[in-house]
Design a protein around this motif. Structure first.
Motif, short mmCIF file in Angstrom:
data_model
loop_
_atom_site.label_atom_id
_atom_site.label_comp_id
_atom_site.label_asym_id
_atom_site.label_seq_id
_atom_site.Cartn_x
_atom_site.Cartn_y
_atom_site.Cartn_z
N ILE A 133 10.52 -4.99 3.91
CA ILE A 133 10.68 -3.63 3.74
C ILE A 133 9.79 -2.60 2.60
CG2 ILE A 133 12.46 -1.56 2.35
CD1 ILE A 133 13.74 -2.31 5.08
N ILE A 134 9.73 -3.80 1.25
CA ILE A 134 9.45 -3.52 0.01
C ILE A 134 7.31 -3.26 0.94
CG2 ILE A 134 8.56 -4.00 -2.74
CD1 ILE A 134 11.72 -5.25 -1.92
N THR A 135 6.80 -4.09 2.12
CA THR A 135 5.42 -4.20 2.03
C THR A 135 5.74 -2.55 3.07
OG1 THR A 135 5.49 -6.37 2.65
CG2 THR A 135 3.65 -5.36 2.81
N ARG A 136 6.47 -2.35 3.72
CA ARG A 136 6.51 -1.17 4.29
C ARG A 136 6.18 -0.02 3.42
NH1 ARG A 136 10.40 -1.68 9.51
NH2 ARG A 136 9.53 -3.64 10.03
N ILE A 137 7.47 -0.70 2.50
CA ILE A 137 7.45 1.07 1.97
C ILE A 137 6.47 1.72 0.51
CG2 ILE A 137 8.46 2.74 0.29
CD1 ILE A 137 11.24 1.43 0.96
N SER A 138 5.79 0.89 0.31
CA SER A 138 4.61 0.55 -0.49
C SER A 138 2.81 1.05 0.42
CB SER A 138 4.18 -0.95 -1.31
OG SER A 138 3.81 -1.23 0.01
N GLY A 139 2.86 0.86 1.40
CA GLY A 139 1.88 1.83 2.18
C GLY A 139 2.17 2.57 2.87
N ARG A 140 3.50 3.39 3.11
CA ARG A 140 4.11 4.61 3.77
C ARG A 140 3.00 6.58 3.18
NH1 ARG A 140 10.74 5.85 5.66
NH2 ARG A 140 11.20 5.90 3.02
N LEU A 141 2.47 6.44 4.28
CA LEU A 141 2.64 7.88 4.02
C LEU A 141 3.19 8.60 5.14
CD1 LEU A 141 -1.07 7.52 4.01
CD2 LEU A 141 0.09 7.65 1.72
N VAL A 142 3.57 10.13 4.58
CA VAL A 142 4.39 11.13 5.27
C VAL A 142 3.04 12.65 5.11
CG1 VAL A 142 6.57 11.96 5.63
CG2 VAL A 142 6.44 10.05 4.75
N CYS A 143 3.57 12.83 7.02
CA CYS A 143 3.09 13.98 7.00
C CYS A 143 3.96 15.67 6.51
CB CYS A 143 2.57 14.49 8.61
SG CYS A 143 2.20 16.04 9.11
N THR A 163 -5.50 12.07 6.93
CA THR A 163 -4.62 13.31 7.46
C THR A 163 -3.69 12.68 8.67
OG1 THR A 163 -6.46 13.65 9.02
CG2 THR A 163 -6.36 14.09 6.68
N CYS A 164 -2.98 13.55 10.17
CA CYS A 164 -1.62 13.87 10.37
C CYS A 164 -2.77 13.48 11.34
CB CYS A 164 -0.78 14.16 10.11
SG CYS A 164 0.34 14.27 11.36
N PRO A 165 -2.48 12.53 12.18
CA PRO A 165 -3.31 12.54 13.38
C PRO A 165 -2.55 13.42 14.70
CG PRO A 165 -2.43 10.11 12.84
CD PRO A 165 -2.06 10.88 12.73
N LEU A 209 -2.62 17.11 5.42
CA LEU A 209 -3.04 15.95 4.05
C LEU A 209 -2.09 14.99 4.93
CD1 LEU A 209 -5.68 14.94 2.87
CD2 LEU A 209 -4.67 16.21 1.05
N LEU A 210 -1.76 13.66 4.92
CA LEU A 210 -1.13 13.19 4.61
C LEU A 210 -0.04 12.50 3.33
CD1 LEU A 210 -1.67 9.96 7.44
CD2 LEU A 210 0.21 12.16 7.27
N GLU A 211 0.92 12.51 2.57
CA GLU A 211 1.15 12.48 1.25
C GLU A 211 2.17 11.58 1.21
OE1 GLU A 211 4.02 16.20 0.50
OE2 GLU A 211 2.08 17.24 0.52
N ARG A 212 2.19 10.76 -0.35
CA ARG A 212 3.27 10.35 -0.43
C ARG A 212 4.38 10.67 -0.68
NH1 ARG A 212 2.25 4.62 -4.10
NH2 ARG A 212 4.01 3.74 -3.19
N ARG A 213 6.24 10.04 -0.38
CA ARG A 213 7.21 10.65 -0.91
C ARG A 213 7.09 10.34 -2.48
NH1 ARG A 213 11.41 8.75 3.42
NH2 ARG A 213 12.22 8.87 1.08
N ALA A 214 7.64 11.08 -3.03
CA ALA A 214 7.92 10.30 -5.00
C ALA A 214 8.70 9.42 -4.53
CB ALA A 214 8.81 11.35 -5.53
#
Ligand code: ADP
Length: 216
Positions: free
Chosen positions: A120-130, A146-148, A153-158
């Motif tokens: 989980i920690i590895t996944r969330i550290s690379g997660r970007l959200v449209c 960017t979102c395919p 432009l993709l963002e990282r959630r706070a």
């Protein structure tokens, strides 16, 4: 048919719910997306929820339950929903059964996507959200930023900042036990391993939903 997807933050619930909701003709109802929607519109609910979300804490049950009850009462939810992020506490699980009963429906089954914390920690550290369509992506699987689907432009959630993730996992482990017991005690809990490719996990979740549909 109404299905609950359970799993830690970053377990892939959102990714699976988006894909499977379309395939199964179920409406995807994600509590986090609903809160972020209210936050974007700066509604009272959004401001209240936002103060908890930035800290990675759960929004109080009464507020969350009311928001979901209102969403499930809308016409487009009548054909069945795939719930993602709700219920997260025992009180929410009990409230869900009650609100569906009022609508003449039931929560037919819960599918737990089980992923070890280290993954989980590895996944969330690379997660970007449209910010437009809310689809989550992982940095390592994308060519650009960017979102395919829609080019935003993709963002990282706070709340995906590393210092917030530990707290979110801690809360998840504190709260999820009674939720699992709630579904296990009524024969509605189905567990699937959440490691592997998105397609492999989709197949496992779809298999669990088939078993729920057939009442096994
Ligand atoms: P994640 O599953 O990755 O934590 P979500 O988008 O589901 O992300 O949720 C983001 C935030 O929204 C949570 O950290 C919490 O503050 C709030 N939230 C979402 N669902 C619930 C819920 N069922 N009960 C309380 N708070 C919730």
């Amino acid at each position: 048919m109404n299905i609950v997807l359970l799993g830690a933050p970053g377990s892939g619930k959102g990714t699976q719910a988006k894909a499977l909701g379309q395939r199964l003709g179920l409406l995807h109802v994600a509590s986090g997306d609903l809160f972020r929607h209210h936050l974007g519109l700066k509604t009272l609910l959004g401001e209240l929820a936002g103060s908890y979300m930035v800290r990675g804490e759960l929004v109080p049950d009464d507020v969350t339950i009311r928001m979901i009850a209102e969403r499930l009462a809308e016409a487009d939810a009548a054909g069945g929903v795939l719930l993602d992020g709700f219920p997260r506490t025992a009180a929410q699980a009990a409230a869900l059964d009650a609100m569906l009963a009022v609508l003449g429906q039931t929560a037919d089954g819960a599918v737990l996507i089980d992923v070890p914390d280290a993954v989980i920690i590895t996944r969330i550290s690379g997660r970007l959200v449209c910010p437009t369509c809310q689809t989550p992506y992982h940095r390592s699987l994308l060519a650009g930023d960017t979102c395919p689907a829609d080019g935003a432009l993709l963002e990282r959630r706070a709340d995906d900042a590393p210092e917030k993730v530990g707290r979110r996992l801690e809360i998840y482990h504190e709260q999820i036990g009674p939720v699992l017991s709630h579904y296990r005690a009524t024969g509605r809990l189905h567990e699937v391993p959440g490691e592997g490719s998105v397609a492999e996990i989709s197949a496992a979740v779809a298999g669990a939903i088939d078993r729920i549909r057939q009442g096994r």
